[in-house]
Write an enzyme that holds these catalytic residues in place. Structure first.
Site, PDB file in Angstrom:
ATOM      1  N   HIS A  72       0.681  -1.072   0.020  1.00  5.81           N
ATOM      2  CA  HIS A  72      -0.110   0.025  -0.095  1.00  5.81           C
ATOM      3  C   HIS A  72       0.816   1.437  -0.092  1.00  5.81           C
ATOM      4  CE1 HIS A  72      -4.259  -1.135   0.570  1.00  5.81           C
ATOM      5  NE2 HIS A  72      -3.560  -2.268   0.870  1.00  5.81           N
ATOM      6  N   TYR A 200     -10.381   6.392   4.368  1.00  8.55           N
ATOM      7  CA  TYR A 200     -10.854   6.995   5.706  1.00  8.55           C
ATOM      8  C   TYR A 200     -11.745   7.826   5.435  1.00  8.55           C
ATOM      9  CZ  TYR A 200      -6.664   4.347   7.957  1.00  8.55           C
ATOM     10  OH  TYR A 200      -5.940   3.367   8.443  1.00  8.55           O
ATOM     11  N   PRO A 292      -7.897   2.006  16.761  1.00  9.23           N
ATOM     12  CA  PRO A 292      -7.638   1.312  15.499  1.00  9.23           C
ATOM     13  C   PRO A 292      -7.196   2.406  14.461  1.00  9.23           C
ATOM     14  CG  PRO A 292      -9.866   0.606  15.780  1.00  9.23           C
ATOM     15  CD  PRO A 292      -9.502   1.384  17.207  1.00  9.23           C
ATOM     16  N   LYS A 296      -2.158   1.251  14.360  1.00 13.87           N
ATOM     17  CA  LYS A 296      -0.872   1.212  15.190  1.00 13.87           C
ATOM     18  C   LYS A 296      -0.763   0.034  16.299  1.00 13.87           C
ATOM     19  CE  LYS A 296       1.349   4.397  13.173  1.00 13.87           C
ATOM     20  NZ  LYS A 296       1.754   3.115  11.925  1.00 13.87           N
ATOM     21  N   TYR A 384       2.392   7.057   9.549  1.00 13.12           N
ATOM     22  CA  TYR A 384       1.771   6.056   9.052  1.00 13.12           C
ATOM     23  C   TYR A 384       2.549   5.012   8.850  1.00 13.12           C
ATOM     24  CZ  TYR A 384      -2.472   3.866   7.344  1.00 13.12           C
ATOM     25  OH  TYR A 384      -3.646   2.785   6.987  1.00 13.12           O
TER      26      TYR A 384
HETATM   27  C1  LIG Z   1     -11.434  -6.237  17.809  1.00 14.87           C
HETATM   28  C2  LIG Z   1      -9.892  -5.684  17.437  1.00 14.87           C
HETATM   29  C3  LIG Z   1      -9.784  -5.114  16.358  1.00 14.87           C
HETATM   30  C4  LIG Z   1      -8.388  -4.724  16.008  1.00 14.87           C
HETATM   31  N1  LIG Z   1      -8.253  -4.025  14.808  1.00 14.87           N
HETATM   32  C5  LIG Z   1      -6.874  -3.304  14.670  1.00 14.87           C
HETATM   33  C6  LIG Z   1      -6.650  -3.089  13.290  1.00 14.87           C
HETATM   34  O1  LIG Z   1      -7.473  -2.842  12.334  1.00 14.87           O
HETATM   35  N2  LIG Z   1      -5.195  -2.418  13.209  1.00 14.87           N
HETATM   36  C7  LIG Z   1      -4.271  -2.489  14.431  1.00 14.87           C
HETATM   37  O2  LIG Z   1      -3.241  -2.175  14.205  1.00 14.87           O
HETATM   38  N3  LIG Z   1      -4.692  -3.295  15.424  1.00 14.87           N
HETATM   39  C8  LIG Z   1      -5.929  -3.541  15.640  1.00 14.87           C
HETATM   40  N4  LIG Z   1      -6.327  -4.048  16.923  1.00 14.87           N
HETATM   41  C9  LIG Z   1      -5.125  -4.087  17.917  1.00 14.87           C
HETATM   42  C10 LIG Z   1      -4.241  -5.408  17.590  1.00 14.87           C
HETATM   43  O3  LIG Z   1      -5.066  -6.460  17.158  1.00 14.87           O
HETATM   44  C11 LIG Z   1      -3.302  -5.698  18.711  1.00 14.87           C
HETATM   45  O4  LIG Z   1      -2.528  -4.606  19.110  1.00 14.87           O
HETATM   46  C12 LIG Z   1      -2.410  -6.684  18.749  1.00 14.87           C
HETATM   47  O5  LIG Z   1      -3.335  -8.101  18.701  1.00 14.87           O
HETATM   48  C13 LIG Z   1      -1.650  -6.921  19.927  1.00 14.87           C
HETATM   49  O6  LIG Z   1      -1.103  -7.968  20.293  1.00 14.87           O
HETATM   50  P1  LIG Z   1      -0.772  -8.750  21.567  1.00 14.87           P
HETATM   51  O7  LIG Z   1       0.027  -9.912  21.344  1.00 14.87           O
HETATM   52  O8  LIG Z   1       0.237  -7.857  22.241  1.00 14.87           O
HETATM   53  O9  LIG Z   1      -1.952  -9.044  22.158  1.00 14.87           O
HETATM   54  P2  LIG Z   1      -3.225 -10.119  21.854  1.00 14.87           P
HETATM   55  O10 LIG Z   1      -3.413 -10.198  20.495  1.00 14.87           O
HETATM   56  O11 LIG Z   1      -4.458  -9.777  22.899  1.00 14.87           O
HETATM   57  O12 LIG Z   1      -2.774 -11.477  22.344  1.00 14.87           O
HETATM   58  C14 LIG Z   1      -2.660 -11.712  23.678  1.00 14.87           C
HETATM   59  C15 LIG Z   1      -2.776 -13.052  23.974  1.00 14.87           C
HETATM   60  O13 LIG Z   1      -2.739 -13.625  25.517  1.00 14.87           O
HETATM   61  C16 LIG Z   1      -3.543 -14.352  25.736  1.00 14.87           C
HETATM   62  N5  LIG Z   1      -4.018 -14.328  26.993  1.00 14.87           N
HETATM   63  C17 LIG Z   1      -4.915 -13.594  27.796  1.00 14.87           C
HETATM   64  N6  LIG Z   1      -4.791 -13.703  29.203  1.00 14.87           N
HETATM   65  C18 LIG Z   1      -4.000 -14.723  29.136  1.00 14.87           C
HETATM   66  C19 LIG Z   1      -3.752 -15.578  30.447  1.00 14.87           C
HETATM   67  N7  LIG Z   1      -4.150 -14.931  31.674  1.00 14.87           N
HETATM   68  N8  LIG Z   1      -2.839 -16.482  30.477  1.00 14.87           N
HETATM   69  C20 LIG Z   1      -2.427 -16.745  29.236  1.00 14.87           C
HETATM   70  N9  LIG Z   1      -2.722 -16.129  28.022  1.00 14.87           N
HETATM   71  C21 LIG Z   1      -3.426 -14.996  27.884  1.00 14.87           C
HETATM   72  C22 LIG Z   1      -4.887 -14.243  24.898  1.00 14.87           C
HETATM   73  O14 LIG Z   1      -5.713 -15.278  24.576  1.00 14.87           O
HETATM   74  C23 LIG Z   1      -4.271 -13.676  23.448  1.00 14.87           C
HETATM   75  O15 LIG Z   1      -3.884 -14.954  22.607  1.00 14.87           O
HETATM   76  C24 LIG Z   1      -7.439  -4.730  17.200  1.00 14.87           C
HETATM   77  C25 LIG Z   1      -7.855  -5.305  18.434  1.00 14.87           C
HETATM   78  C26 LIG Z   1      -9.069  -5.786  18.571  1.00 14.87           C
HETATM   79  C27 LIG Z   1      -9.254  -6.312  19.944  1.00 14.87           C
END
Ligand SMILES: Cc1cc2nc3c(=O)[nH]c(=O)nc-3n(C[C@H](O)[C@H](O)[C@H](O)COP(=O)(O)OP(=O)(O)OC[C@H]3O[C@@H](n4cnc5c(N)ncnc54)[C@H](O)[C@@H]3O)c2cc1C
Length: 389
Positions: A72, A200, A292, A296, A384
């Site tokens: 993109h 957007y 979102p 980021k 971005y």
């Molecule tokens: C609905 C939604 C839409 C999104 N859309 C976008 C987007 O369009 N663009 C963007 O950049 N970001 C988006 N995000 C944000 C992005 O998805 C997150 O920033 C990203 O998933 C962060 O990754 P992470 O591994 O830090 O956390 P997570 O993806 O939340 O992973 C955490 C993991 O830890 C596990 N976990 C939780 N508690 C425990 C525990 N007690 N013991 C063991 N395991 C546990 C969970 O099951 C999960 O698998 C979105 C988030 C959501 C919720």
């Protein structure tokens, strides 16, 4: 059982960190509360900065991403019936790629499985102990049996609702939060995207975003009320609302079809400081959340992984704790800039319930300035595509 680093959470942060460390011979155990299928069914981010792409390559999982992601070079911004483009490539010589978070996580799961590295799914009651001592350990239950892992460090990669952040005493933590007075209703549909680039849109009835996963799979969002339930939104209501919020020429080109996923996400800005407590290091959504707008969330999780990975390498390879000691400071410096950008994008593109006529004029002036000033576009492009690590 003993390992070097226990990684709590098998989302993208935890899996990426695990894979990077594994390739350097550093032992990890990943504890994930859910099943693999559950994690891979979560439809989330899709836009990847070059920093994350490079980390995936370094983790040895860059091939499919390289072959299947979509470049993109810019984005489109609509304000009521007007639309203008911002070409990142022309402005600053960099781009982003589109590759779903689900695919990022799938590649990392496949790689971990192939490497034979330990991951425990459905780990219940994960608890962190003595994280502020030299001998931390983690306990959990698996199939009803209590287990314990002793380790050098704990990486808290368990997202916003995880246990890691809450394991840091409240007196040590400072939390900053802004909850926005609306949510995003998103759908996935097996229809061709309305445009090659993301759109957007700020319309008088609220925000909309046209995004995609590939040439035949579209992801669209509309701003909705916080009290809305997915059940309130039939596909027909969704498509009518979206079409109405886009400039006429875009609305007319929109191809609609049944949704295959539909969900509502609240919008929040959140940072918890510090990101380190003793031998516990928070990574990704465990420490911070962005709305979102501007894509980021996943990318900021990736920059945390970078700083933590570098700090752990320095510790294990050079017996130097400088990188770990400065982890929180380095990660937060970049986190706050991503928070600022996401907040700004959200502020200029949404309709807020309490907006005065003056506020609306300010929003319109911000968008006009962005449309007319190459300097403003360059600043937006730099943010971005992702600030340097
Ligand atoms: C609905 C939604 C839409 C999104 N859309 C976008 C987007 O369009 N663009 C963007 O950049 N970001 C988006 N995000 C944000 C992005 O998805 C997150 O920033 C990203 O998933 C962060 O990754 P992470 O591994 O830090 O956390 P997570 O993806 O939340 O992973 C955490 C993991 O830890 C596990 N976990 C939780 N508690 C425990 C525990 N007690 N013991 C063991 N395991 C546990 C969970 O099951 C999960 O698998 C979105 C988030 C959501 C919720």
């Amino acid at each position: 059982m003993r390992t070097q680093v226990v990684i709590v959470g098998g989302g993208p942060s935890g899996m990426l960190l695990g894979q990077l460390l594994h390739r350097k011979g550093i032992d990890t155990v990943v504890l994930e509360r859910r099943t693999r299928e559950h994690v891979l069914s979560r439809i989330r981010a899709g836009i990847l900065e070059q920093g994350l792409v490079a980390l995936m390559g370094e983790a040895g999982v860059g091939d499919r991403l390289k072959a299947e992601s979509y470049l993109h070079e810019g984005t489109l911004i609509a304000h009521n019936d007007q639309m203008f483009g911002i070409n990142f490539q022309n402005l600053i010589g960099q781009s982003v790629v589109l590759y779903g978070q689900t695919e990022v996580t799938r590649d990392l799961y496949d790689a971990r499985e192939k490497a034979g590295a330990e991951i425990v799914f459905e780990a219940e009651d994960v608890s962190l102990h003595d994280a502020d001592s030299d001998a931390p350990f983690v306990t959990y239950r698996k199939d009803g049996e209590a287990r314990r892992i002793d380790c050098d460090f704990i990486a808290g990669c368990d997202g916003f609702h995880g246990v890691s952040r809450r394991s840091i005493p409240a007196a040590v933590r400072t939390e900053y939060e802004k909850v926005y007075p609306f949510g995003w209703l998103g759908i996935l549909s097996e229809t061709p995207p309305v445009n090659d680039e993301l759109i957007y849109a700020n319309s008088k009835d609220g925000f909309a975003l046209c995004s995609m996963r590939n040439a035949s799979l579209s992801r669209y969002y509309v701003q909705c009320s916080l009290g809305d339930d997915v059940g309130d939104w039939s596909d027909t209501r969704f498509w009518d609302t979206l079409r109405h919020r886009l400039p006429d020429e875009v609305g007319e080109a929109l191809v609609t079809g049944p949704s295959i996923e539909k969900s509502i996400a609240p919008l929040r800005s959140f940072v918890s400081e510090p990101m380190r407590w003793g031998r516990l290091f928070l990574c990704g959504d465990a420490a911070h959340i962005v709305p979102p707008t501007g894509a980021k969330g996943l990318n900021t999780a990736a920059s945390d992984v970078h700083y933590l990975y570098q700090g752990l390498l320095q510790f294990y390879q050079e017996k130097d704790s400088e990188g770990l000691d400065r982890y929180s400071e380095k990660a937060l410096a970049r986190v706050w800039k991503a928070e600022r950008f996401s907040w700004w994008m959200t502020s200029i593109l949404h309709r807020f319930p309490d907006q005065s006529p003056f506020d609306l004029r300010m929003q319109a002036a911000e968008l006009a300035f962005l449309r007319d000033s190459e300097d403003a576009q360059r600043v937006m492009a730099a943010n971005y595509v992702g600030l340097p690590y």
